[in-house]
Enzyme design. Structure first.
Site, PDB file in Angstrom:
ATOM      1  N   GLU A   1      32.044  39.972  42.607  1.00 28.65           N
ATOM      2  CA  GLU A   1      31.574  41.271  42.681  1.00 28.65           C
ATOM      3  C   GLU A   1      30.050  40.834  43.370  1.00 28.65           C
ATOM      4  O   GLU A   1      29.532  39.940  42.912  1.00 28.65           O
ATOM      5  CB  GLU A   1      31.038  42.080  41.744  1.00 28.65           C
ATOM      6  CG  GLU A   1      32.510  42.761  41.067  1.00 28.65           C
ATOM      7  CD  GLU A   1      32.284  43.452  39.797  1.00 28.65           C
ATOM      8  OE1 GLU A   1      31.065  43.880  39.483  1.00 28.65           O
ATOM      9  OE2 GLU A   1      33.230  43.788  39.132  1.00 28.65           O
TER      10      GLU A   1
ATOM     11  N   ARG B   1      37.147  44.767  33.245  1.00 25.49           N
ATOM     12  CA  ARG B   1      36.502  43.531  34.043  1.00 25.49           C
ATOM     13  C   ARG B   1      37.496  42.806  35.161  1.00 25.49           C
ATOM     14  O   ARG B   1      38.807  43.060  34.725  1.00 25.49           O
ATOM     15  CB  ARG B   1      36.152  42.353  33.260  1.00 25.49           C
ATOM     16  CG  ARG B   1      34.991  42.503  32.362  1.00 25.49           C
ATOM     17  CD  ARG B   1      33.750  42.605  33.258  1.00 25.49           C
ATOM     18  NE  ARG B   1      32.525  42.765  32.230  1.00 25.49           N
ATOM     19  CZ  ARG B   1      31.991  44.027  32.053  1.00 25.49           C
ATOM     20  NH1 ARG B   1      32.425  44.972  32.700  1.00 25.49           N
ATOM     21  NH2 ARG B   1      30.535  44.243  31.505  1.00 25.49           N
TER      22      ARG B   1
ATOM     23  N   HIS C   1      31.496  49.197  40.819  1.00 23.19           N
ATOM     24  CA  HIS C   1      31.021  49.068  39.650  1.00 23.19           C
ATOM     25  C   HIS C   1      29.783  49.764  38.798  1.00 23.19           C
ATOM     26  O   HIS C   1      28.820  49.358  38.622  1.00 23.19           O
ATOM     27  CB  HIS C   1      30.694  47.455  39.125  1.00 23.19           C
ATOM     28  CG  HIS C   1      30.825  46.821  37.927  1.00 23.19           C
ATOM     29  ND1 HIS C   1      31.167  45.717  37.551  1.00 23.19           N
ATOM     30  CD2 HIS C   1      30.710  47.631  36.817  1.00 23.19           C
ATOM     31  CE1 HIS C   1      31.175  45.650  36.221  1.00 23.19           C
ATOM     32  NE2 HIS C   1      30.882  46.883  35.551  1.00 23.19           N
TER      33      HIS C   1
END
Lengths: 314, 314
Positions: free
Chosen positions: A255, A226, A274
């Site tokens: 993000e 993360r 991601h």
């Protein structure tokens, strides 16, 4: 019993499910509605559509099956207070994520980004430095299901693995274990520093300037856990100061990553949006975890696979 | 005893060698000269500088150590007639080559070429199809030292391996073996078709139009052996006809690949300029194979490691 999927699995995956559990009313509907939520006994979700507000409507809800690993976006406090059971697909990401991480590591070692550029220029050149993964050392922050799978694969390539977690307790496929507070001493040994840590209070900004300063100058730093692990300004400074060789990032503080972030254009930084856990086989696998739990649930059992402790965040 | 290296190892590798074998006169000199060749009892070479003409000067020569795997460029007939022993570094390539092959396979499965392009545009997008290597099937043409090493790594990723050689005889890390004449029946099962075959009469144009026609539409075809395996026009036709998904080529009929070859620009073709075996650790490893053989040689023994049968070409 009414089970509400807030996404729509492919026909060939949905049909066998409906057939196998004919006593269940299934609703498959992309995008959550409070109307359906009111009627649902069980919700199957990617975990991003539930919030404190709409949860108030879910008066019959007893079990949330999250087809995802992270639950940061779920209204934890409200779920705990309501006594709703939450289980997830922990481990489902391990194969695609471990493959992604090995792909990135090997691509760098074997100079694939360079090769692709040469090809665009139709230029036959052998002038590139290629190294080997074999005989290197990897430090894995968070050797859980995913981290251990990476360790297993790295072992096959002849890599020494150092696992690092809060307690320093043993983890599979790790040659050595260290605890978070011994991290600084272990980092200088690592050719690859790889995090798959979840987002918790303890992992937030776990890596600081001092950590990058002691890494090998040619170390590959990878964050696939993360974005809270490191302040992006700290990371950017370390890259600019050549304190590390490469950064491969699948997660970010914010993000999507802002269009003007220096990370997009800094040399030796790879931005993965991601997607390391993405796989064409994702829903198939989620349902394979869901089904045995549903069998138990229908029998009145609650000791399902991967029950989460929301107070700890994983 | 005079040993003539036609290349110059790094100082830190050369010194221990000279020290360990103080009874030997070593000459390290990039680029072969007939003058030195006349005086040499042993020649250590990459194998590309010896020819029928200069070999006539090598009147004292008894052993050629080739720090390379292929010997196509060596004057085989003349060497055989002169009774000169040839040994090579078979197996030295297995680690870098297997890592290169896995790098290419994983990069394709996990969409790395796409990701690099997105990054150049500073574009955060998740719209890409990523698949997994796990549970796929690979057919390995030539499961020798290198092919078996690839098989070992593929096994770690949960890949089924089919080995294919002339005889169909067992090879390490292959779940199933087939002989060349059963290739056509085995190809439709393979998600990855990978050749590391040497150049011999039998392997020349072993793959024909019919072979590509039976491959899976999304198969990854990889040639990391020698360019003689397939007529490039046959391969280009198969790619244009979408008979295969990807071609990753480290070797070509003519090297360097001509600037105007369609292979440079065809979609889903990766051109690797015959660098898959390159490694910063190459000379180190060659010397580690050379030294025990030299110990034997000085004792008058000739059963060295990796003695080659030049009449067969490997």
């Amino acid at each position: 019993m009414r089970i509400y999927f807030t996404f729509e699995p492919r026909q060939d995956l949905r049909e066998p499910l409906v057939e196998e559990f004919s006593q269940v009313d299934f609703v498959f509907q992309s995008g959550l509605t409070t109307e359906e939520l009111q009627k649902a006994d069980v919700v199957v979700t990617y975990g991003e559509d539930l919030n404190e507000e709409n949860l108030q409507y879910a008066t019959k809800l007893k079990w949330i099956f999250v087809a995802s690993a992270g639950v940061e976006k779920m209204p934890a406090q409200a779920i705990i207070e309501r006594g709703i059971l939450v289980s997830n697909v922990r481990g489902i990401h391990k194969t695609p994520m471990a493959e992604s991480m090995l792909a990135h590591i090997l691509a760098i070692k074997r100079a694939l980004p360079w090769m692709y550029e040469q090809q665009k220029k139709c230029e036959w050149s052998k002038k590139v430095k290629q190294t080997e993964l074999c005989d290197s050392t990897a430090l894995i922050l968070g050797p859980g299901a995913i981290g251990s799978e990476v360790g297993r694969l790295l072992h096959a390539f002849g890599v020494q693995t150092i696992g690092c977690n809060r307690s320093g307790q043993k983890a599979p496929h790790m040659d050595v274990m260290v605890s978070f507070d011994k991290l600084l001493e272990a980092l200088p040994k690592a050719d690859i520093v790889l995090s798959v840590l979840p987002k918790t209070r303890e992992t937030t900004h776990l890596l600081k300037e001092e950590h990058f300063k002691v890494m090998k100058k040619n170390a590959i730093f990878m964050n696939f856990g993360r974005g809270n692990l490191v302040d992006e300004q700290v990371l950017i400074r370390a890259i600019k100061a050549d304190e590390i060789g490469y950064a491969v990032l699948d997660v970010f503080e914010q993000e999507p990553l802002a269009e003007n972030s220096p990370l997009w254009t800094l040399p030796n930084v790879i931005v993965s949006p991601h997607v390391s856990s993405h796989s064409s086989r994702y829903v198939e696998r989620s349902l394979n975890i869901f089904k045995p739990s549903l069998v138990k649930w229908l029998d009145g059992e609650t000791d399902l696979e991967n029950v989460m402790d929301l107070s700890r965040g994983y």
